[in-house]
Every structure is written in C-alpha cells, then in structure tokens.
Design an enzyme around this catalytic site. Structure first.
Site, short mmCIF file in Angstrom:
data_model
loop_
_atom_site.label_atom_id
_atom_site.label_comp_id
_atom_site.label_asym_id
_atom_site.label_seq_id
_atom_site.Cartn_x
_atom_site.Cartn_y
_atom_site.Cartn_z
N CYS A 105 -32.08 19.19 -37.91
CA CYS A 105 -33.18 18.34 -38.37
C CYS A 105 -33.03 18.08 -39.88
O CYS A 105 -32.87 19.02 -40.65
CB CYS A 105 -34.49 19.06 -38.05
SG CYS A 105 -35.78 18.84 -39.26
N GLU A 106 -33.07 16.82 -40.27
CA GLU A 106 -32.83 16.51 -41.69
C GLU A 106 -34.05 16.80 -42.56
O GLU A 106 -33.97 16.75 -43.78
CB GLU A 106 -32.36 15.07 -41.87
CG GLU A 106 -33.40 14.01 -41.64
CD GLU A 106 -32.82 12.61 -41.82
OE1 GLU A 106 -31.59 12.45 -41.78
OE2 GLU A 106 -33.62 11.68 -42.00
N HIS A 107 -35.18 17.07 -41.94
CA HIS A 107 -36.37 17.38 -42.74
C HIS A 107 -36.45 18.85 -43.14
O HIS A 107 -37.03 19.18 -44.16
CB HIS A 107 -37.65 17.02 -41.96
CG HIS A 107 -37.69 15.58 -41.56
ND1 HIS A 107 -37.96 15.16 -40.28
CD2 HIS A 107 -37.44 14.47 -42.27
CE1 HIS A 107 -37.89 13.85 -40.22
NE2 HIS A 107 -37.58 13.40 -41.42
N HIS A 108 -35.91 19.73 -42.29
CA HIS A 108 -35.99 21.16 -42.55
C HIS A 108 -34.64 21.86 -42.54
O HIS A 108 -34.57 23.05 -42.80
CB HIS A 108 -36.89 21.84 -41.49
CG HIS A 108 -38.29 21.33 -41.45
ND1 HIS A 108 -38.67 20.28 -40.66
CD2 HIS A 108 -39.39 21.72 -42.13
CE1 HIS A 108 -39.95 20.05 -40.83
NE2 HIS A 108 -40.42 20.89 -41.72
N GLN A 146 -34.05 12.74 -34.37
CA GLN A 146 -33.63 12.52 -32.98
C GLN A 146 -33.61 11.04 -32.60
O GLN A 146 -32.76 10.59 -31.85
CB GLN A 146 -34.56 13.31 -32.06
CG GLN A 146 -34.06 13.36 -30.62
CD GLN A 146 -34.92 14.25 -29.75
OE1 GLN A 146 -35.34 15.33 -30.17
NE2 GLN A 146 -35.18 13.82 -28.53
N HIS A 174 -36.81 21.31 -31.28
CA HIS A 174 -36.61 21.32 -32.73
C HIS A 174 -37.09 22.67 -33.24
O HIS A 174 -38.27 22.99 -33.10
CB HIS A 174 -37.42 20.21 -33.39
CG HIS A 174 -36.90 18.84 -33.05
ND1 HIS A 174 -36.57 17.92 -34.01
CD2 HIS A 174 -36.65 18.25 -31.86
CE1 HIS A 174 -36.14 16.81 -33.43
NE2 HIS A 174 -36.19 16.98 -32.12
N CYS A 176 -37.69 23.61 -36.07
CA CYS A 176 -38.71 23.50 -37.12
C CYS A 176 -40.11 23.46 -36.51
O CYS A 176 -41.09 23.78 -37.18
CB CYS A 176 -38.46 22.28 -38.01
SG CYS A 176 -38.44 20.72 -37.13
ZN LIG Z 1 -37.80 19.44 -38.86
#
Ligand SMILES: [Zn+2]
Length: 217
Positions: A105-108, A146, A174, A176
């Site tokens: 995941c590119e956010h976390h 995703q 995910h 996260c």
């Molecule tokens: Zn994430």
C-alpha cells in the site's frame, strides 16, 4: 557481481564509479542510498544498530525494497510481450483465476495480500498463461493503490493482445486496515475493471460466475 561487493565498491569509489558494474549500477546506487535512509529511521527510533541482530537490517531492507517488493518500478523487469496466434480458434472467454498477489500500500507501505482474477476474449492472439501471473506480479511490486493496480493489469493485457476485451477482479486484504488503525482482520477490498465485451452484463456475469467456482484439486 555480487551486491555486497557492488555496494562496498560504490562506497569506496565515491562518485567515480562509472563502469564499475556491467549489471545494474543504478540499482546498487538506489540500495546504497536507501540503506542510509533506513539507518537514519532506525536510529531516530532509538534502535542500537551496533547490535548483531540489527546491524544488517538497513542493507537487508534496502535490497528488499529495490530488488523485491518495489522491483516492479524497474522497467527492465516488465514481462516481455510475447504472444501466440490463436491456432485452435478458441473464441470463448479464457479465465485465469486465483493468481496470488503481494503488493504494498503506497499510503502506509504495508502489505496488500490477495488474489487477482483475469479474463480475456481472444481476437486472434493469445498469451501464455504464466504471462498473466507475471504481469500481475510486475505491477504489484510497486507502492500501489488497488484501484490503479487493477487498471494497470487490464491496460497491459489490452496492449499486449490488441483487444479491449480484458477484465480483472482483485480481492485483497490491506494490512494497514487489518493490523493497525481500525484493525479489522476480516475485511477485504474488491476492485474490478471491465474492458470491451466485459462491459456487457452477460459476459461480465459469466466471468464472475467462473471465479466463484470452487474447484477441488
Ligand atoms: Zn494503507
């Protein structure tokens, strides 16, 4: 050349390392740089990097980022677009389902783990079945969301097979969401992209019915 060797050469050669490796000097530079960054993060967190258990961590993480989990950022790793003529004139839908997917995941920067299901209707060209797994893996090995991953897989196959008639469904967990934050261990995320004939509800239904099949092997 082995990576440890490349890294130590780069360290000793400073900026004069042109031609030091016939393989992948760019990648080694990235690894050396990320290694420093990981060292900085761990030290800031208060970790003692002289400890035996931790001293290899920065280079281990840097190699893993560049060569494995984010290896799909390297264009050279893109699977070759070899296709075959559809000699047996199979004109129905082909479905490759339950393709194991590991992404990040590119956010976390936490793992995404799931299954991808792909379908296409050939217009005269077919690809090897393992090619679909490789395409999933290539685009998954990047910092991802995703939705984008699903679209990238479909676009790549549309390009390779010169047809709009490609679809992909991804069902993934995910970490996260599952292991931190809301900590919902049971939820998963489903995304889909339907091109060409798969926009037709009947064709779409056929595909979705196939991926529900629980064949015992
Ligand atoms: Zn994430």
């Amino acid at each position: 050349m082995d990576l440890e060797k490349q890294l130590s050469e780069i360290e000793t050669m400073g900026n004069d390392h042109v031609g030091s490796s016939g393989d992948t000097p760019l990648r080694a530079e990235k690894i050396a740089s990320i290694k420093k960054d990981v060292t900085h993060i761990l030290e800031t967190l208060g970790m003692d990097l002289t400890d035996d258990s931790l001293k290899g961590t920065p280079s281990r993480v840097a190699k893993m980022f560049v060569q494995e989990i984010f290896g799909g950022l390297h264009p050279d790793r893109k699977p070759k677009a070899s296709t075959f003529e559809n000699k047996y004139k199979y004109g129905e839908m082909l479905v490759e389902k339950n393709i194991t997917l590991y992404s990040t995941c590119e956010h976390h920067l936490l793992p995404i783990v799931g299954k991808a299901h792909i379908a296409y209707v050939s217009n005269g060209t077919v690809v090897g079945l393992s090619k679909m797994n490789r395409i999933v893996d290539y685009y998954a090995k990047r910092p991802q969301v995703q939705e984008r991953l699903t679209i990238q897989i479909v676009r790549e196959l549309q390009e390779i097979m010169q047809t709009e008639d490609v679809a992909c469904v991804i069902d993934a967990k995910h970490l996260c969401v599952n292991s931190r934050g809301i900590r919902d261990i049971d939820s998963s995320t489903v995304t889909s992209e339907f091109g060409g004939k798969f926009k037709n509800p009947e064709t779409r239904r056929e595909f979705l019915d196939y991926i529900k099949l629980e064949t015992e092997f």
